[in-house]
Structures are given as C-alpha cells and as structure tokens.
Design a protein around this motif. Structure first.
Motif, PDB file in Angstrom:
ATOM      1  N   LEU A 171     -24.063   5.353   7.110  1.00 46.13           N
ATOM      2  CA  LEU A 171     -23.876   4.121   7.881  1.00 46.13           C
ATOM      3  C   LEU A 171     -24.516   2.935   7.155  1.00 46.13           C
ATOM      4  CD1 LEU A 171     -22.692   3.022  10.510  1.00 46.13           C
ATOM      5  CD2 LEU A 171     -24.939   3.313  11.550  1.00 46.13           C
ATOM      6  N   MET A 201     -22.425  -0.264   5.649  1.00 41.06           N
ATOM      7  CA  MET A 201     -22.659  -1.643   6.111  1.00 41.06           C
ATOM      8  C   MET A 201     -23.197  -2.527   4.984  1.00 41.06           C
ATOM      9  SD  MET A 201     -24.111  -0.797   9.929  1.00 41.06           S
ATOM     10  CE  MET A 201     -24.210  -2.497  10.495  1.00 41.06           C
ATOM     11  N   THR A 206     -22.215  -5.654   8.839  1.00 42.35           N
ATOM     12  CA  THR A 206     -22.877  -5.657   7.532  1.00 42.35           C
ATOM     13  C   THR A 206     -24.393  -5.545   7.641  1.00 42.35           C
ATOM     14  OG1 THR A 206     -23.020  -8.073   7.493  1.00 42.35           O
ATOM     15  CG2 THR A 206     -21.059  -7.092   6.506  1.00 42.35           C
ATOM     16  N   PRO A 218     -27.556  -7.026   5.215  1.00 42.16           N
ATOM     17  CA  PRO A 218     -28.032  -7.628   6.458  1.00 42.16           C
ATOM     18  C   PRO A 218     -26.895  -8.365   7.181  1.00 42.16           C
ATOM     19  CG  PRO A 218     -28.732  -8.930   4.570  1.00 42.16           C
ATOM     20  CD  PRO A 218     -28.024  -7.733   4.015  1.00 42.16           C
ATOM     21  N   ALA A 274     -28.317 -10.038  -2.531  1.00 47.24           N
ATOM     22  CA  ALA A 274     -29.522  -9.402  -3.077  1.00 47.24           C
ATOM     23  C   ALA A 274     -30.091  -8.383  -2.097  1.00 47.24           C
ATOM     24  CB  ALA A 274     -30.570 -10.463  -3.408  1.00 47.24           C
ATOM     25  N   ASP A 275     -30.177  -8.744  -0.808  1.00 50.43           N
ATOM     26  CA  ASP A 275     -30.731  -7.826   0.186  1.00 50.43           C
ATOM     27  C   ASP A 275     -29.824  -6.614   0.371  1.00 50.43           C
ATOM     28  OD1 ASP A 275     -32.715  -9.626   0.397  1.00 50.43           O
ATOM     29  OD2 ASP A 275     -32.417 -10.123   2.505  1.00 50.43           O
ATOM     30  N   ARG A 311     -27.926  -5.272  -1.797  1.00 52.37           N
ATOM     31  CA  ARG A 311     -28.111  -4.397  -2.959  1.00 52.37           C
ATOM     32  C   ARG A 311     -29.410  -3.597  -2.855  1.00 52.37           C
ATOM     33  NH1 ARG A 311     -25.979  -4.847  -7.929  1.00 52.37           N
ATOM     34  NH2 ARG A 311     -28.023  -5.059  -8.887  1.00 52.37           N
ATOM     35  N   LEU A 312     -30.462  -4.239  -2.316  1.00 58.21           N
ATOM     36  CA  LEU A 312     -31.714  -3.502  -2.123  1.00 58.21           C
ATOM     37  C   LEU A 312     -31.485  -2.275  -1.252  1.00 58.21           C
ATOM     38  CD1 LEU A 312     -34.564  -6.113  -1.419  1.00 58.21           C
ATOM     39  CD2 LEU A 312     -34.247  -4.672  -3.424  1.00 58.21           C
ATOM     40  N   TRP A 313     -30.822  -2.470  -0.116  1.00 65.10           N
ATOM     41  CA  TRP A 313     -30.539  -1.352   0.801  1.00 65.10           C
ATOM     42  C   TRP A 313     -29.624  -0.334   0.131  1.00 65.10           C
ATOM     43  CZ3 TRP A 313     -31.509  -0.847   6.329  1.00 65.10           C
ATOM     44  CH2 TRP A 313     -32.254  -1.903   6.889  1.00 65.10           C
ATOM     45  N   LEU A 341     -28.665   0.326  -3.015  1.00 60.98           N
ATOM     46  CA  LEU A 341     -29.058   1.081  -4.203  1.00 60.98           C
ATOM     47  C   LEU A 341     -30.217   2.031  -3.914  1.00 60.98           C
ATOM     48  CD1 LEU A 341     -28.631  -1.740  -6.876  1.00 60.98           C
ATOM     49  CD2 LEU A 341     -27.035   0.062  -6.229  1.00 60.98           C
ATOM     50  N   ALA A 342     -31.042   1.717  -2.901  1.00 63.57           N
ATOM     51  CA  ALA A 342     -32.104   2.657  -2.518  1.00 63.57           C
ATOM     52  C   ALA A 342     -31.506   3.834  -1.740  1.00 63.57           C
ATOM     53  CB  ALA A 342     -33.171   1.941  -1.690  1.00 63.57           C
ATOM     54  N   PHE A 343     -30.616   3.541  -0.790  1.00 61.12           N
ATOM     55  CA  PHE A 343     -30.032   4.624   0.008  1.00 61.12           C
ATOM     56  C   PHE A 343     -29.049   5.473  -0.807  1.00 61.12           C
ATOM     57  CE2 PHE A 343     -32.093   2.571   3.486  1.00 61.12           C
ATOM     58  CZ  PHE A 343     -32.269   3.565   4.433  1.00 61.12           C
ATOM     59  N   TRP A 359     -29.712   6.708  -3.665  1.00 61.17           N
ATOM     60  CA  TRP A 359     -30.541   7.824  -4.131  1.00 61.17           C
ATOM     61  C   TRP A 359     -30.683   8.882  -3.033  1.00 61.17           C
ATOM     62  CZ3 TRP A 359     -32.544   8.939  -8.885  1.00 61.17           C
ATOM     63  CH2 TRP A 359     -32.531   7.913  -9.842  1.00 61.17           C
ATOM     64  N   LEU A 378     -21.750   5.016  -9.712  1.00 59.99           N
ATOM     65  CA  LEU A 378     -22.442   5.014 -11.006  1.00 59.99           C
ATOM     66  C   LEU A 378     -21.562   4.399 -12.098  1.00 59.99           C
ATOM     67  CD1 LEU A 378     -24.215   8.482 -11.004  1.00 59.99           C
ATOM     68  CD2 LEU A 378     -25.297   6.237 -11.032  1.00 59.99           C
TER      69      LEU A 378
END
Lengths: 241, 254
Positions: free
Chosen positions: A21, A25, A68, A70, A76-77, A79-81, A83-85, A87, A167
């Motif tokens: 999810l 988003m 979406t 945020p 930028a935000d 991408r933070l979410w 690219l971390a999720f 992994w 990737l």
C-alpha cells in the motif's frame, strides 16, 4: 476449528499488505512528477508517450492527494518512502520464499499438479467460481486451482517483476548490470512495465477482497489473523459459513 | 441470521474505515516525524553501499549515435541572470576561467581553451531525471580526474563541490560528489554536447557529467570546483541545492 495459515504466511501477508500500500501510494506520487509513459530507452516531453495523464487541468496532479504519499506534492518525500519500503518488499519476499520452500508451503499448497492444469479441470474451476460454489469440508483447506494460479502469479511473477523493473530504472544499477534494463527494451520500457504491473497488483487486490467477501469474510479474516479456520460443512453450503 | 450479517457488515465497514482513516491521517504525521524520516533516509546509505558493491568501477551504458534522443529536453534553470555570466556568455566565454581551489596543492584558473586542449572523452549516455524521464545525448570534455590531478589533491580532500552560476531565487545552485565518482572515467566536464558547443540552456560553458547518478547531480553552469573535507558548513550542509531544499538524496544512483 482447524489450523489454516502458518505464522510465516500470516506475518508476511500483513506486512506485505502494508508495504504494498505504501509503495503504491508513494509510487503514484512519483508518477505525478512526470505523468507520461514511453517505450524504449529514452522518453521525455518532446517524445511520443503511449500514456499521458494529468496536467490536463492546470495545478492538478495526475493522481489526487487521497491516493498518494505524501498527500501534497513532494517527489523527494515520495522517493524517501518508496525507496525505503522497496527494501522491505524485496527482503521480506526473499525471506518468505526461502522459508516457504523449506517448510513445504510451496510444494504442498501452491504447486499446481498436472491434473489441475488440465483444461477440463480449469474450466470446472471457472464454473464453480462463476456459480459461487465454494469447497466444503476438508477440501476447503486446500487452495483451488485458480486461487493457486493467482497466488503463484503474485509471488513468482508480479512481485519479482516489480522489483526487477524498479531496479532497472536505477542509473547506478544500470552500470553494474546493463542487461537488467536492456531486457525490458530500455529504461523507459522498464518504467512502463513497472506501472502496468503495479495496476495488475491492484487488480489482484480487488479480486482477492471480492473472494474473501464471497467466501465468508469473518472466517477468512480470522484464519489470516489468528490462523484458526472454521471448516464449512461438506458438501459446499449455499450461504456463508 | 440477518442480525449477524448486519453486525458483520458493520464490523467490516468500521474496520475498513478505521484502516483508511489511520492511513490518511497517519501518513501525514509520519511524513513530518523527524525520527521516521531519519529511518527512511537510512535507505540512502544502503543504496550507495549495495550499488558500489555491485557496480564497482563499471561504466554507465554508452549508446550509438542512432539511439540518441531527437531532442534533448533542457530542465531546471535554462538561463542565468547574473551580469558577469551574461558578459562571458556574450563574449563566447573567451575571457572565462574555471576556478579549482580548496584542498588542493595548486589552485587553478583554467580558461575554456585550456579545458579544450586537455585529452578529451566523448560519450553517448542516457540522462535519467529524478522525475522519471530520460534523454540520450553525446557529451565531450576532459575527465575531471585530469583536472584534479593538475591541481593536486591534499590528503584531507574528500568531496568535489561544484559551484554554479545559476540560482533558484536567492540560492545558488551547487552539487557535490565524493572522490570515487570524481575519479570515475566517465565523470567529465562537458563543454560540448551533441557535436556543438554546450548551449546555455544545457549549462554553458561547462556541465558536470556524473553518469551513474540522476540528473540533478549533473551541475550546469559550473564556475568553480572546490575540494573539501566535509560538506557540513556549506549552505544547508547536505551537499547540493536539491538536497538542502527538499531532502532529495545526496547519493542519487537510484
């Protein structure tokens, strides 16, 4: 009441549900940054896009804020979410597949036998679904063939495809493994496939929820939360269990 | 039976609403939580380590002329208002010189003619914007490693910072890379693009090419290269205009 889903399946199911999810988003927000899709290696505003949504109404994003992460525009935000999720998705899928191979879940529950692949059997399964005839008794403990195909497609097809095409969009990965984006026909093709497969997963989700509702939502929900499942009477009942 | 169905529906409805509500309100609060953002940003280090493990010194893919974009989109700042820059641009950058300073043995001021006289590298590569689009173009210029070798790095130097002539509002654009990328063979100071002198819209007179990272790392209008031991204390301290302005990743390999 019988034991239905293993702890590993329940943990992965719910962790993966939240992860997907978030990825969906935040992915829609990333898409909002450039809501056009192309085939091939390159693709930008002067080039032909096979899909071009949004930017039709000034100041409006392709996907609205309620869908979406945020909720207001921030590439930028997102991408933070995302690219971390990503992994979390990849490592959890790897662990779950390895564990399911080791404990026999794949062989016992997901393996589709030659008998099940027979057209007559598949057709019967389609008719049972269309008529909302669900298995009763001990047969209800086994996934039916269409269900196996759907789960196997997600586990071995759609989710690995999402990771691979994700990737393939990375310029750093492209240097290390050039074939990784080349097999899609280029970076922009990989981006298009990434988008299409994301919506295939949304399609799976809709069908999945529909089947849970039709098969008896409380019993199904209990079994994927606690592992306990109430066997429906045999042969198949008319109403929900 | 009907009572049970009703309560079941109500329960499911409440559950769905609750989950949806949590997500809608929670994502906003999480997105603003410093601890949560720190956790998310932890992935950036993973990306860098994983990609450098996989790619090592590998080159970014290079393409044939036939594979180039018919038109290369110009993005970000496409012109510079600064009066000194305008004078140089009007004179074809004949009087302009690239400054190389900071933690170097021999600070340099290299005119464009000197950069053109150095051994050149030409490469047809794919430019990947963080927004998602890509364009393939041909770039030519001296390798950054040659320029750095001329200046001679001091042992404390860890980062090359690119100071640019363009601004967003009052804030000058800048970018930075570490020495692994600075000494990569494809990292060049491009003064030529698609067989022509670099156009102003694409960063004349000089644009950094750091091919294994996203577009915003490829600083345009490069005026000065400063060698530094740390990025702290420079503007917002995160090593680049977009990194400071909106938490874009400093390592932009993904």
């Amino acid at each position: 009441m019988v034991r239905r889903h293993r702890l590993s399946t329940r943990l992965w199911h719910w962790g993966n549900a939240v992860t997907l999810l978030v990825l969906l988003m935040s992915g829609l927000m990333i898409f909002n940054a450039h809501p056009r899709l192309y085939w091939g290696e390159y693709g930008a505003n002067p080039d032909h896009a096979w899909l071009d949504i949004g930017a039709t109404v000034a100041g409006e994003d392709a996907f609205p804020g309620w869908a979406t992460i945020p909720s207001t525009y921030s590439l930028a935000d997102a991408r933070l979410w995302h690219l971390a999720f990503a992994w979390v998705l990849a490592l959890a899928l790897l662990a779950y597949l390895a564990w399911s191979l080791a404990n026999g879940h794949i062989r016992r529950d997901l393996h589709i036998t030659r008998r099940e692949w027979r057209l007559a059997h598949l057709w019967q399964d389609v008719r049972d679904h269309a008529a909302l005839r669900f298995a009763g008794g001990a047969a209800a403990l086994r996934y039916n063939t269409l269900q196996k195909i759907a789960y196997a497609a997600v586990l071995f097809g759609l989710l690995p495809l999402m990771i691979a095409t994700g990737l393939a969009m990375s310029p750093g990965m492209d240097a290390g493994w050039p074939w990784f984006s080349a097999v899609w026909g280029g970076r922009q093709s990989a981006r298009s496939v990434h988008f299409i497969v994301a919506f295939a997963l949304v399609g799976f989700f809709v069908l999945h929820i529909l089947m849970v509702l039709l098969a008896g939502p409380l019993n199904e929900l209990r079994s994927i939360v606690t592992g306990w499942y109430r066997l429906p009477p045999s042969p198949s009942p008319d109403g929900p269990a | 039976m009907s009572g049970r169905v009703l309560s079941r529906r109500r329960l499911l409805g409440a559950g769905a609403l609750g989950t949806g509500g949590l997500l809608l309100s929670g994502r906003h609060r999480l997105n603003r939580s410093a601890a949560f953002r720190d956790a998310l940003q932890g992935a950036e280090g993973l990306h860098m380590r994983a990609q450098r493990l996989i790619a090592g010194d590998a080159l970014a893919r290079e393409y044939a002329e036939a594979q180039m974009s018919p038109e290369f989109r110009a993005n970000g700042n496409r012109d510079v208002a600064d009066a000194t820059y305008r004078q140089h641009a009007d004179a074809g950058f004949a009087q302009w010189a690239l400054v190389v300073d900071g933690l170097v043995r021999r600070p340099l001021a290299l005119p464009l003619s000197a950069l053109k006289a150095l051994p050149q590298r030409a490469q047809i590569t794919r430019h990947d914007c963080v927004e998602g689009w890509s364009a393939i173009g041909k770039w030519q210029g001296p390798q950054l490693s040659r320029v750095l070798a001329m200046a001679g790095l001091l042992p404390a130097a860890r980062y090359a910072v690119f100071h640019c002539a363009d601004r967003f509002g009052d804030t000058p654009y800048y970018e930075s890379i570490d020495l692994i990328d600075a000494f990569h063979p494809q990292t060049i100071l491009a003064w030529r693009m698609n067989g022509q002198p670099l156009p102003v819209a694409h960063g004349a007179p000089l644009r950094l090419r750091v091919e294994r990272q996203l577009g915003y790392k490829h600083a345009k209008y490069v005026m000065r290269i400063e060698l530094r031991a740390t990025l702290a204390g420079l503007y917002g301290g995160k090593g680049g205009y977009w990194e400071d302005a909106g938490d874009y990743a400093w390592y932009a390999g993904i």
